[in-house]
Design a protein around this motif. Structure first.
Motif, PDB file in Angstrom:
ATOM      1  N   LEU A   1       0.884  -1.293  -0.048  1.00  0.00           N
ATOM      2  CA  LEU A   1       0.008   0.018  -0.072  1.00  0.00           C
ATOM      3  C   LEU A   1       0.850   1.287  -0.006  1.00  0.00           C
ATOM      4  N   ASN A   2       2.202   0.878  -0.337  1.00  0.00           N
ATOM      5  CA  ASN A   2       3.054   2.423  -0.550  1.00  0.00           C
ATOM      6  C   ASN A   2       3.024   3.133   0.586  1.00  0.00           C
ATOM      7  N   PRO A   3       3.471   2.832   1.870  1.00  0.00           N
ATOM      8  CA  PRO A   3       3.571   3.826   2.866  1.00  0.00           C
ATOM      9  C   PRO A   3       4.482   4.941   2.796  1.00  0.00           C
ATOM     10  N   ARG A   4       4.010   6.010   3.122  1.00  0.00           N
ATOM     11  CA  ARG A   4       5.258   7.274   2.866  1.00  0.00           C
ATOM     12  C   ARG A   4       4.791   7.993   4.431  1.00  0.00           C
ATOM     13  N   GLY A   5       6.088   8.453   5.121  1.00  0.00           N
ATOM     14  CA  GLY A   5       5.842   9.349   6.294  1.00  0.00           C
ATOM     15  C   GLY A   5       6.209  10.635   5.671  1.00  0.00           C
ATOM     16  N   LEU A   6       5.276  11.760   5.861  1.00  0.00           N
ATOM     17  CA  LEU A   6       5.250  12.990   5.615  1.00  0.00           C
ATOM     18  C   LEU A   6       5.466  13.985   6.668  1.00  0.00           C
ATOM     19  N   SER A   7       6.188  15.062   6.617  1.00  0.00           N
ATOM     20  CA  SER A   7       6.024  16.027   7.585  1.00  0.00           C
ATOM     21  C   SER A   7       4.759  16.949   7.485  1.00  0.00           C
ATOM     22  N   LYS A   8       4.334  17.565   8.490  1.00  0.00           N
ATOM     23  CA  LYS A   8       3.039  18.358   8.277  1.00  0.00           C
ATOM     24  C   LYS A   8       3.081  19.549   7.062  1.00  0.00           C
ATOM     25  N   LYS A   9       4.611  19.770   6.990  1.00  0.00           N
ATOM     26  CA  LYS A   9       4.672  21.130   5.978  1.00  0.00           C
ATOM     27  C   LYS A   9       4.543  20.636   4.618  1.00  0.00           C
ATOM     28  N   VAL A  10       4.435  19.358   4.525  1.00  0.00           N
ATOM     29  CA  VAL A  10       4.340  18.823   3.041  1.00  0.00           C
ATOM     30  C   VAL A  10       2.618  18.765   2.807  1.00  0.00           C
ATOM     31  N   GLN A  11       2.166  19.445   1.761  1.00  0.00           N
ATOM     32  CA  GLN A  11       0.912  19.763   1.613  1.00  0.00           C
ATOM     33  C   GLN A  11       0.661  19.398   0.033  1.00  0.00           C
ATOM     34  N   ASN A  12      -0.596  19.200  -0.402  1.00  0.00           N
ATOM     35  CA  ASN A  12      -1.186  18.983  -1.823  1.00  0.00           C
ATOM     36  C   ASN A  12      -0.465  18.021  -2.528  1.00  0.00           C
ATOM     37  N   PHE A  13      -0.166  16.801  -1.764  1.00  0.00           N
ATOM     38  CA  PHE A  13       0.241  15.567  -2.226  1.00  0.00           C
ATOM     39  C   PHE A  13      -0.985  14.637  -2.545  1.00  0.00           C
ATOM     40  N   HIS A  14      -1.289  14.298  -3.825  1.00  0.00           N
ATOM     41  CA  HIS A  14      -2.382  13.496  -4.063  1.00  0.00           C
ATOM     42  C   HIS A  14      -1.497  12.139  -4.679  1.00  0.00           C
ATOM     43  N   PRO A  15      -1.339  11.058  -3.827  1.00  0.00           N
ATOM     44  CA  PRO A  15      -0.813  10.039  -4.369  1.00  0.00           C
ATOM     45  C   PRO A  15      -1.570   9.409  -5.627  1.00  0.00           C
ATOM     46  N   ALA A  16      -0.891   8.924  -6.656  1.00  0.00           N
ATOM     47  CA  ALA A  16      -1.378   8.339  -7.997  1.00  0.00           C
ATOM     48  C   ALA A  16      -1.287   6.750  -7.553  1.00  0.00           C
ATOM     49  N   GLN A  17      -2.183   6.048  -8.110  1.00  0.00           N
ATOM     50  CA  GLN A  17      -2.126   4.489  -8.272  1.00  0.00           C
ATOM     51  C   GLN A  17      -1.091   4.182  -9.131  1.00  0.00           C
ATOM     52  N   SER A  18       0.173   4.312  -8.841  1.00  0.00           N
ATOM     53  CA  SER A  18       1.240   4.278  -9.591  1.00  0.00           C
ATOM     54  C   SER A  18       2.476   3.979  -8.783  1.00  0.00           C
ATOM     55  N   TRP A  19       3.508   3.257  -9.646  1.00  0.00           N
ATOM     56  CA  TRP A  19       4.965   3.415  -8.897  1.00  0.00           C
ATOM     57  C   TRP A  19       5.571   4.631  -9.079  1.00  0.00           C
ATOM     58  N   TYR A  20       4.952   5.562  -9.855  1.00  0.00           N
ATOM     59  CA  TYR A  20       5.635   6.885 -10.044  1.00  0.00           C
ATOM     60  C   TYR A  20       4.747   7.913  -9.468  1.00  0.00           C
ATOM     61  N   GLN A  21       5.150   9.227  -9.344  1.00  0.00           N
ATOM     62  CA  GLN A  21       4.133  10.304  -8.644  1.00  0.00           C
ATOM     63  C   GLN A  21       4.357  11.404  -9.215  1.00  0.00           C
ATOM     64  N   ASP A  22       3.557  12.477  -8.982  1.00  0.00           N
ATOM     65  CA  ASP A  22       3.630  13.709  -9.513  1.00  0.00           C
ATOM     66  C   ASP A  22       3.853  14.560  -8.531  1.00  0.00           C
ATOM     67  N   PHE A  23       5.190  15.252  -8.423  1.00  0.00           N
ATOM     68  CA  PHE A  23       5.737  16.085  -7.378  1.00  0.00           C
ATOM     69  C   PHE A  23       5.498  17.755  -7.662  1.00  0.00           C
ATOM     70  N   THR A  24       4.937  17.849  -8.741  1.00  0.00           N
ATOM     71  CA  THR A  24       4.807  19.218  -9.351  1.00  0.00           C
ATOM     72  C   THR A  24       3.681  20.132  -8.541  1.00  0.00           C
ATOM     73  N   GLN A  25       2.856  19.561  -7.918  1.00  0.00           N
ATOM     74  CA  GLN A  25       1.866  19.921  -7.196  1.00  0.00           C
ATOM     75  C   GLN A  25       2.064  20.185  -5.913  1.00  0.00           C
ATOM     76  N   VAL A  26       2.869  19.467  -5.274  1.00  0.00           N
ATOM     77  CA  VAL A  26       3.424  19.463  -3.742  1.00  0.00           C
ATOM     78  C   VAL A  26       3.887  21.022  -3.338  1.00  0.00           C
ATOM     79  N   THR A  27       3.562  21.396  -2.168  1.00  0.00           N
ATOM     80  CA  THR A  27       4.208  22.586  -1.619  1.00  0.00           C
ATOM     81  C   THR A  27       4.775  22.165  -0.186  1.00  0.00           C
ATOM     82  N   VAL A  28       5.406  23.110   0.025  1.00  0.00           N
ATOM     83  CA  VAL A  28       6.210  22.875   1.569  1.00  0.00           C
ATOM     84  C   VAL A  28       6.072  24.101   2.195  1.00  0.00           C
ATOM     85  N   ALA A  29       5.144  24.126   3.348  1.00  0.00           N
ATOM     86  CA  ALA A  29       4.670  25.362   4.118  1.00  0.00           C
ATOM     87  C   ALA A  29       6.029  25.557   4.693  1.00  0.00           C
TER      88      ALA A  29
END
Length: 530
Positions: free
Chosen positions: A502-530
């Motif tokens: 299920l592809n676990p990831r641990g994220l800081s609260k500062k990481v926002q707007n990550f929407h995990p894709a059902q893929s081995w690959y991910q889109d980092f272009t929409q992510v922000t770091v508060a």
């Protein structure tokens, strides 16, 4: 090397106005890889290499669509903006080169540049042929036959046989700047020091073995995917406890695969834990040649009935689900196999007895496992758990523990080769990212080293179904044929099917707007770091 954004900001800070500028957004990620994946447009380190140092700085001929997170990611136009089959030849594809795209060095993407990149992989006589890296692509796109530049906007690619799923596989072909390769002395090691692609991020600093820094490409051709962060920095950290400590201390903002037993405390401390299904299967690829005990289908089936998948998922703190095939039950191509694998030690013992084994003659096998790696979750504890399951039904399973890169070389090699270490199985996590996945793993035409059927399993009936599916362009017919093939594969058990991650990831609260894709690959272009 190009000056980094961070360096430029630091230099400007003392002069007043810049001091009040918005802080630099740097997304810092710890990977499971034991080394930095290669940065030259053919990443090693499996899916994780492509995830972090493939698709962010490069575009593929065909890209992945990360928008629809409620379904398995599909392909979408990349540097090929459209494609069609030649009406006169169902093995010949006509691809249109996207116009208006520039490499990070300011040069234009052209049909000639794409042709040059294809020669890097498939023309051993070309100056740019990349012998160490080319098999990473060619071992998957094994049906690729030849190509030609038709005109300035069209490339034709011909496959060895009809292959309707071919565009999916062009996601593996990332495009780099021929001009930059010439500029650095026609050397791939030199190119690795200053790589140039067309992607949404630019590689601006590479410190071998330590980290790679990427910055936003303001001129990216897809304006919807210009990154929100200023920088993204990735670090190899194979030890789960090291990644966890780095997240807790604020050294990184994001870690792949936190230790399962640490997830409750991470949540309690205010970190976010992302879980999302993706096309992943964690198996043993079994050596079905006559030299292995797994040549006997009854032994392969016994192994599948021997393991306690529910107990293993509990060990993983709910970060995986039991696997009873390449695809999960309920998937359109799961089919109707006769075997429903569950923890049934008595059935496993009965199958072993039928195969001629017993208390005085126990099957002895060795499995290659890794210490970490892309999609490998926590392989040592998982394999120790299963070793006890095997012992309980009368199977002796030992391990050949290797580094992840060694395993990737082995699984692309013949099972009898020195690279395969004489093992009876390889515990290499694999994906069903596109409809050709079963062809890749189970077809006789895909026996390694041609493609990824490492165990050299063969079924004429499955071969026929897969060939018919990939020769038709009717989606409903494809699904029906693939489902029939998958049922055979489950029953014949060329793999030990273990879990779906299920592809676990641990994220800081500062990481926002990550929407995990059902893929081995991910889109980092929409992510922000508060």
């Amino acid at each position: 090397m190009t000056t980094t954004i961070a360096g430029a900001a630091a230099a400007a800070a003392p002069f007043g106005p810049a001091a009040s500028a918005a802080p630099i957004q740097n997304l810092r990620i710890a990977m499971t890889a034991s080394d930095l994946p290669t940065v030259t447009g053919i990443p090693n380190n499996g899916g994780e290499g492509y995830r972090f140092l493939g698709y962010p700085p490069y575009d593929a001929l065909v890209n992945w669509d990360f928008v629809h997170t409620d379904q398995t990611a599909e392909d979408t136009p990349g540097l090929f903006s459209s494609w069609k089959i030649d009406e006169k030849d169902n093995k010949r594809w006509l691809f249109t080169v996207r116009s208006g795209v520039k490499f990070h060095d300011g040069t234009d993407l052209t049909a000639d540049a794409i042709s040059w990149n294809l020669a890097r992989i498939w023309d051993s006589k070309s100056p740019q042929f990349d012998a160490p890296a080319a098999p990473i692509v060619s071992a998957v796109v094994s049906m690729f036959d030849k190509w030609e530049k038709v005109d300035d906007s069209t490339i034709a690619i011909t496959t060895k046989y009809p292959f309707s799923f071919f565009p999916y596989l062009l996601t593996r072909v990332l495009i780099v700047s021929p001009t930059q390769w010439e500029k650095v002395g026609k050397s791939w090691p030199n190119f690795a020091k200053a790589p140039v692609g067309t992607g949404p991020f630019k590689i601006t600093r590479v410190v071998a073995g330590q980290y790679c820094e990427m910055t936003r490409n303001e001129d990216y051709w897809d304006k919807k995917r210009i990154p929100k962060v200023d920088k993204m920095t990735v670090y190899p950290m194979p030890e789960a406890t090291t990644r966890l400590a780095a997240l807790r201390s604020g050294q990184v903002d994001w870690i792949e695969v936190p230790p399962p037993d640490a997830i409750p405390s991470l949540k309690a401390a205010g970190f976010n834990v992302s879980l999302w299904p993706y096309p992943h299967t964690y198996p043993y690829i079994l050596n079905t040649t006559e030299k292995s005990a797994f040549h006997d289908v009854r032994v392969r089936q016994a192994a599948n009935y021997a393991i306690d998948r529910e107990g293993l998922c509990a060990l993983l703190n709910g970060t995986a689900k039991p696997a009873v095939g390449l695809y999960p039950p309920g998937h359109p191509v799961f089919g109707t196999p006769k075997n429903n694998y569950k923890h049934d030690p008595d059935k496993a013992r009965a199958l072993l007895k039928e195969a001629g084994y017993g208390p005085d003659k126990r099957p002895k096998v060795k499995i290659m496992i890794s210490t970490s790696g892309s999609g490998q979750m926590v392989p040592i504890p998982m394999n120790e758990f299963m070793q006890q399951n095997f012992q309980a039904v009368g199977m002796d399973v030992d391990f050949d523990v290797v580094e992840w890169g060694t395993m990737l070389v082995a699984v692309r090699s013949d099972p009898g080769s020195t690279q395969s270490h004489g093992v009876d199985g390889v515990n290499c996590s694999l994906s069903y990212t596109d409809p050709s996945s079963m062809f890749r793993y189970y077809s006789t035409d895909s026996w390694s080293p041609v493609n990824w059927n490492w165990g050299h399993w063969s079924s004429p009936e499955a071969d026929k179904l897969l060939k018919t599916a990939q020769a038709t362009f009717d989606p409903a017919e494809q699904t029906k044929l693939l489902a029939q093939a998958h049922a055979i594969i489950v029953d014949e058990a060329p793999w030990l099917f273990i879990v779906h991650d299920l592809n676990p990831r641990g994220l800081s609260k500062k990481v926002q707007n990550f929407h995990p894709a059902q893929s081995w690959y991910q889109d980092f272009t929409q992510v922000t770091v508060a």
